[in-house]
Design a protein around this motif. Structure first.
Motif, PDB file in Angstrom:
ATOM      1  N   GLY A 128       1.097  -1.084   0.295  1.00  0.00           N
ATOM      2  CA  GLY A 128       0.771   0.140  -0.039  1.00  0.00           C
ATOM      3  C   GLY A 128       0.589   1.008  -0.011  1.00  0.00           C
ATOM      4  N   GLU A 129       2.146   1.118  -0.346  1.00  0.00           N
ATOM      5  CA  GLU A 129       2.490   2.159  -0.342  1.00  0.00           C
ATOM      6  C   GLU A 129       2.065   3.480  -1.532  1.00  0.00           C
ATOM      7  OE1 GLU A 129       6.754   1.210  -1.872  1.00  0.00           O
ATOM      8  OE2 GLU A 129       7.385  -0.206  -0.117  1.00  0.00           O
ATOM      9  N   PRO A 130       2.301   4.651  -1.108  1.00  0.00           N
ATOM     10  CA  PRO A 130       1.899   6.410  -1.715  1.00  0.00           C
ATOM     11  C   PRO A 130       2.366   5.336  -3.668  1.00  0.00           C
ATOM     12  CG  PRO A 130       2.847   7.050   0.296  1.00  0.00           C
ATOM     13  CD  PRO A 130       3.324   5.242  -0.132  1.00  0.00           C
ATOM     14  N   GLY A 131       1.356   5.768  -4.384  1.00  0.00           N
ATOM     15  CA  GLY A 131       1.739   6.272  -5.955  1.00  0.00           C
ATOM     16  C   GLY A 131       0.925   5.628  -6.409  1.00  0.00           C
ATOM     17  N   ARG A 176      -2.346 -14.196 -27.104  1.00  0.00           N
ATOM     18  CA  ARG A 176      -1.503 -14.035 -25.337  1.00  0.00           C
ATOM     19  C   ARG A 176      -1.387 -12.751 -25.171  1.00  0.00           C
ATOM     20  NH1 ARG A 176       3.307 -16.551 -25.627  1.00  0.00           N
ATOM     21  NH2 ARG A 176       2.473 -19.070 -24.523  1.00  0.00           N
ATOM     22  N   PHE A 177      -2.182 -12.534 -24.242  1.00  0.00           N
ATOM     23  CA  PHE A 177      -2.154 -10.542 -23.441  1.00  0.00           C
ATOM     24  C   PHE A 177      -1.148 -10.406 -22.272  1.00  0.00           C
ATOM     25  CE2 PHE A 177      -5.504 -10.904 -26.949  1.00  0.00           C
ATOM     26  CZ  PHE A 177      -5.529  -9.444 -27.274  1.00  0.00           C
ATOM     27  N   THR A 178      -0.649  -9.988 -22.513  1.00  0.00           N
ATOM     28  CA  THR A 178       1.026  -9.985 -20.755  1.00  0.00           C
ATOM     29  C   THR A 178       0.573  -9.049 -20.294  1.00  0.00           C
ATOM     30  OG1 THR A 178       2.382 -11.664 -21.442  1.00  0.00           O
ATOM     31  CG2 THR A 178       2.785 -10.412 -20.118  1.00  0.00           C
ATOM     32  N   LEU A 179      -0.288  -8.630 -18.899  1.00  0.00           N
ATOM     33  CA  LEU A 179      -0.443  -7.012 -17.945  1.00  0.00           C
ATOM     34  C   LEU A 179       1.261  -7.472 -17.305  1.00  0.00           C
ATOM     35  CD1 LEU A 179      -1.527  -5.017 -16.997  1.00  0.00           C
ATOM     36  CD2 LEU A 179      -2.957  -6.734 -15.004  1.00  0.00           C
ATOM     37  N   THR A 180       1.700  -6.530 -17.476  1.00  0.00           N
ATOM     38  CA  THR A 180       2.810  -6.102 -16.298  1.00  0.00           C
ATOM     39  C   THR A 180       2.601  -4.684 -15.472  1.00  0.00           C
ATOM     40  OG1 THR A 180       4.759  -6.934 -17.671  1.00  0.00           O
ATOM     41  CG2 THR A 180       6.011  -5.210 -15.970  1.00  0.00           C
ATOM     42  N   VAL A 181       2.678  -5.019 -14.413  1.00  0.00           N
ATOM     43  CA  VAL A 181       2.367  -4.022 -13.474  1.00  0.00           C
ATOM     44  C   VAL A 181       3.319  -3.618 -12.398  1.00  0.00           C
ATOM     45  CG1 VAL A 181      -0.274  -4.221 -13.158  1.00  0.00           C
ATOM     46  CG2 VAL A 181       1.994  -5.113 -11.420  1.00  0.00           C
ATOM     47  N   VAL A 182       3.697  -1.610 -12.859  1.00  0.00           N
ATOM     48  CA  VAL A 182       5.289  -1.633 -11.927  1.00  0.00           C
ATOM     49  C   VAL A 182       4.391  -0.071 -11.260  1.00  0.00           C
ATOM     50  CG1 VAL A 182       7.511  -0.060 -12.925  1.00  0.00           C
ATOM     51  CG2 VAL A 182       6.240  -1.477 -14.653  1.00  0.00           C
ATOM     52  N   LYS A 183       5.859  -0.587  -9.564  1.00  0.00           N
ATOM     53  CA  LYS A 183       5.495   0.353  -9.199  1.00  0.00           C
ATOM     54  C   LYS A 183       7.169   0.989  -8.530  1.00  0.00           C
ATOM     55  CE  LYS A 183       1.963   1.702  -6.159  1.00  0.00           C
ATOM     56  NZ  LYS A 183       1.549   1.704  -4.768  1.00  0.00           N
ATOM     57  N   GLY A 184       7.214   1.867  -8.912  1.00  0.00           N
ATOM     58  CA  GLY A 184       8.354   2.371  -8.447  1.00  0.00           C
ATOM     59  C   GLY A 184       9.605   0.934  -9.493  1.00  0.00           C
ATOM     60  N   SER A 185      10.636   0.956  -8.196  1.00  0.00           N
ATOM     61  CA  SER A 185      11.441  -0.576  -8.708  1.00  0.00           C
ATOM     62  C   SER A 185      11.071  -1.655  -8.998  1.00  0.00           C
ATOM     63  CB  SER A 185      13.531  -0.467  -7.375  1.00  0.00           C
ATOM     64  OG  SER A 185      12.367  -0.508  -6.590  1.00  0.00           O
ATOM     65  N   ARG A 186       9.308  -1.749  -8.536  1.00  0.00           N
ATOM     66  CA  ARG A 186       8.833  -2.924  -8.130  1.00  0.00           C
ATOM     67  C   ARG A 186       8.023  -3.436  -9.505  1.00  0.00           C
ATOM     68  NH1 ARG A 186       5.548  -3.077  -3.566  1.00  0.00           N
ATOM     69  NH2 ARG A 186       5.176  -1.142  -3.528  1.00  0.00           N
TER      70      ARG A 186
END
Length: 218
Positions: A128-131, A176-186
């Motif tokens: 639950g980090e900001p952003g 094939r549909f690929t979803l990549t979620v990004v937040k900061g370095s993760r």
């Protein structure tokens, strides 16, 4: 979380103590080199005073916390402050991995003449980090000889939805549909396969018996 002496997890500027047999224990928690304060209400000791419990979510990811436990030799109902031993430990709190999700499972079947939407909005940051999360979708043809995905409209990176308009994918074909979620370095990824058939085949679903009409044949 919980940790036994000498390893523990606690927060800044708080303390908890209790006695056990001929020893009494006092826990203290102070901010480490990068740690921030943690409410005293997040710390507790249970039946075993050698263990300090820290409430989930009390420690911030990416920070370090220093904890001290002092054991006093007890004499009768009192504890001698001159007879004691102390242990100190620094605990680093790491970030959890992001979770990427595409609703509806890893496979589905659609008609070329129908518009459909892939929903990745249930993707999550357990810390639950900001952003906000950034959503990156890719598509590739899995069937030999099938046309690619170049005709698709690019999805928004700020929304977890990817709408594929009718007649944009070749049929028959599997993609094939690929979803990549990004937040900061993760980041985290997941995929779903979509089989595209000609026309508009009927939609078939399986539901729980609890949701069926009251009168059904066994």
């Amino acid at each position: 979380g919980a940790a036994a002496t000498p390893a523990a997890a606690a927060g800044a500027g708080a303390a908890a103590g209790a006695g056990s047999g001929r020893l009494a224990f006092r826990w203290e928690a102070a901010a480490g080199s990068s740690g921030a304060g943690v409410p005293a209400s997040s710390l507790s000791v249970g039946k075993d005073p050698r263990v300090l419990h820290v409430a989930a979510g009390a420690l911030a990811a990416g920070r370090a916390y220093t904890f001290r436990v002092t054991a006093f030799a007890a004499v009768g109902s009192s504890a001698s402050s001159s007879t004691n031993g102390t242990a100190v430990v620094t605990v680093g709190c790491a970030s959890q991995a992001l979770v990427a999700r595409i609703a509806g499972g890893g496979w589905r079947q659609v008609g070329r003449a129908a518009t459909f939407t892939l929903d990745g909005t249930a993707s999550d940051d357990p810390d639950g980090e900001p952003g906000a999360l950034t959503y990156l979708w890719t598509c590739e043809a899995m069937s030999a000889g099938a046309a690619g995905c170049s005709a698709l409209d690019p999805p928004s990176t700020s929304s977890g939805d990817f709408t594929i308009r009718k007649n944009k994918l070749a049929a028959p074909g599997t993609f094939r549909f690929t979803l990549t979620v990004v937040k900061g370095s993760r980041n985290a990824s997941t995929s779903a396969a979509v089989q595209v058939l000609a026309g508009a085949p009927p939609v078939v679903t399986i539901d729980s018996a609890e949701n069926l009409p009251a009168k059904v044949n066994p």
